[in-house]
Design an enzyme around this catalytic site. Sequence first.
Site, PDB file in Angstrom:
ATOM      1  N   LEU A  46       0.696  -1.070   0.117  1.00 14.87           N
ATOM      2  CA  LEU A  46      -0.099   0.007  -0.133  1.00 14.87           C
ATOM      3  C   LEU A  46       0.644   0.920   0.150  1.00 14.87           C
ATOM      4  O   LEU A  46       0.461   2.300  -0.377  1.00 14.87           O
ATOM      5  CB  LEU A  46      -0.326  -0.569   1.266  1.00 14.87           C
ATOM      6  N   THR A  66      -3.385   4.892   5.179  1.00 10.43           N
ATOM      7  CA  THR A  66      -2.052   4.552   4.568  1.00 10.43           C
ATOM      8  C   THR A  66      -0.917   5.537   4.932  1.00 10.43           C
ATOM      9  O   THR A  66       0.263   5.299   5.254  1.00 10.43           O
ATOM     10  CB  THR A  66      -2.419   4.321   3.215  1.00 10.43           C
ATOM     11  N   HIS A 117      -0.715   6.330   8.392  1.00  4.32           N
ATOM     12  CA  HIS A 117       0.470   5.921   9.306  1.00  4.32           C
ATOM     13  C   HIS A 117       1.785   5.582   8.031  1.00  4.32           C
ATOM     14  O   HIS A 117       2.664   5.681   9.321  1.00  4.32           O
ATOM     15  CB  HIS A 117       0.579   3.672   8.219  1.00  4.32           C
ATOM     16  N   GLU A 118       1.990   6.185   7.175  1.00  4.22           N
ATOM     17  CA  GLU A 118       3.344   6.257   6.902  1.00  4.22           C
ATOM     18  C   GLU A 118       4.033   7.442   7.128  1.00  4.22           C
ATOM     19  O   GLU A 118       5.560   7.547   7.001  1.00  4.22           O
ATOM     20  CB  GLU A 118       3.050   6.298   4.949  1.00  4.22           C
ATOM     21  N   HIS A 130       6.475   0.534  13.450  1.00  6.53           N
ATOM     22  CA  HIS A 130       5.268  -0.381  13.699  1.00  6.53           C
ATOM     23  C   HIS A 130       5.250  -0.680  15.394  1.00  6.53           C
ATOM     24  O   HIS A 130       6.099  -1.740  15.870  1.00  6.53           O
ATOM     25  CB  HIS A 130       5.212  -1.621  12.854  1.00  6.53           C
ATOM     26  N   TRP A 168       4.511  -3.458  16.748  1.00  9.38           N
ATOM     27  CA  TRP A 168       5.020  -4.651  17.218  1.00  9.38           C
ATOM     28  C   TRP A 168       6.946  -4.943  16.713  1.00  9.38           C
ATOM     29  O   TRP A 168       7.325  -5.635  17.096  1.00  9.38           O
ATOM     30  CB  TRP A 168       4.455  -5.968  16.393  1.00  9.38           C
ATOM     31  N   VAL A 193       8.463   3.295  22.313  1.00 12.01           N
ATOM     32  CA  VAL A 193       7.895   3.842  23.034  1.00 12.01           C
ATOM     33  C   VAL A 193       7.501   3.562  23.845  1.00 12.01           C
ATOM     34  O   VAL A 193       6.993   1.929  23.913  1.00 12.01           O
ATOM     35  CB  VAL A 193       7.177   4.216  21.732  1.00 12.01           C
ATOM     36  N   THR A 221       3.335   2.233  24.779  1.00 13.44           N
ATOM     37  CA  THR A 221       2.471   1.001  23.889  1.00 13.44           C
ATOM     38  C   THR A 221       2.183  -0.278  24.532  1.00 13.44           C
ATOM     39  O   THR A 221       3.862  -0.479  24.563  1.00 13.44           O
ATOM     40  CB  THR A 221       2.679   1.570  22.008  1.00 13.44           C
ATOM     41  N   ASP A 246      -8.421   0.240   7.797  1.00 14.15           N
ATOM     42  CA  ASP A 246      -8.617   1.668   8.024  1.00 14.15           C
ATOM     43  C   ASP A 246      -9.821   2.570   8.747  1.00 14.15           C
ATOM     44  O   ASP A 246      -9.154   2.906  10.145  1.00 14.15           O
ATOM     45  CB  ASP A 246      -8.695   2.741   6.707  1.00 14.15           C
TER      46      ASP A 246
END
Length: 316
Positions: free
Chosen positions: A186, A223, A226-227, A236, A238, A248, A251, A287
């Site tokens: 994406l 998208t 996110h970017e 990301h 995870w 961080v 989270t 989204d």
Amino acid sequence: MKKIIVTAFTALVLFSCQNDQSESTDSKAEAAAHRGCASQEVLEAQLKADPSLAIRMNEINAFTENAILTKRLVNGKIEIPVVVNVLYRTAAENISNAQIQTQIDVLNKDFNALNSDYNSVPALFSGVKANVGITFVLDQVIRKSTTKTSWGTSDAMKKTAQGGLAPTSPTTKLNMWSCTIGGGILGYAQFPGGAAATDGVVVDPKYFGLSGAANAPFNLGRTATHEVGHWMNLRHIWGDATCGSDLVSDTPTHNTANYGVPAYPHYSTCSGTPVEMTMNYMDYVDDNAMYMFSQGQKSRMAAIFVTGGPRASFGI
């Protein structure tokens, strides 16, 4: 509390695996079934090509952590001018100025807690949900016709010698490229520390903004949210590893990426089995299932704009 200090050595180990995707990436135009972001793979390729990038990124991370600890964060609101580079072969790829503006509008809502789903954040995370306080303004749209069916993730779209468009003033403007990427990707972004000649964010036109060619379930402009998060130094959620760290502290530790629209609460399999923050913009959900940044992510983003930070020229 997640460990948020990364040494140069561990950075090299973390990003040592190569998973380069070139122009030969699958050019099928069908909509992606799951979110695919190639930012990490592109970073791994850049680190392999330029090992000194790991050192620069480690220095940026150390600077970021120091800025957070000393509260040396940007005061006031940063306004980021955006240049959108449209590379098109078909009418659908030649997205309209109106569609482009809807994407700018989404960024302004998502980064200023003005998105309509912001109040959907569960009570468990309400204390850490953040208004990042960064705004975006459309500066220029540049268009170029091409014969390419897909561009891959090798940054060809950013190079005039390869038929693309070079970034405009990348040290003071966020460049975005709208072009068919291929391979189910994406979008992808370059993290702070990379070369100015390739700096910016790439989003496939099928997922750019709210209208025209934008396809569900990635039709709400998230998208780009996110970017741009990656472009502002977010990883990301995870940590691109099983029970990895996104650097961080507020989270929860995720065991891996989440897809679709996860039922809440979704428990991690990592130590302590925390409830995962699946609605965070830096997960891989649809989204309509992502709608928050955390305070820790806000601090990490703000730190790159202070004097001495890798994007300080945007904060002046």
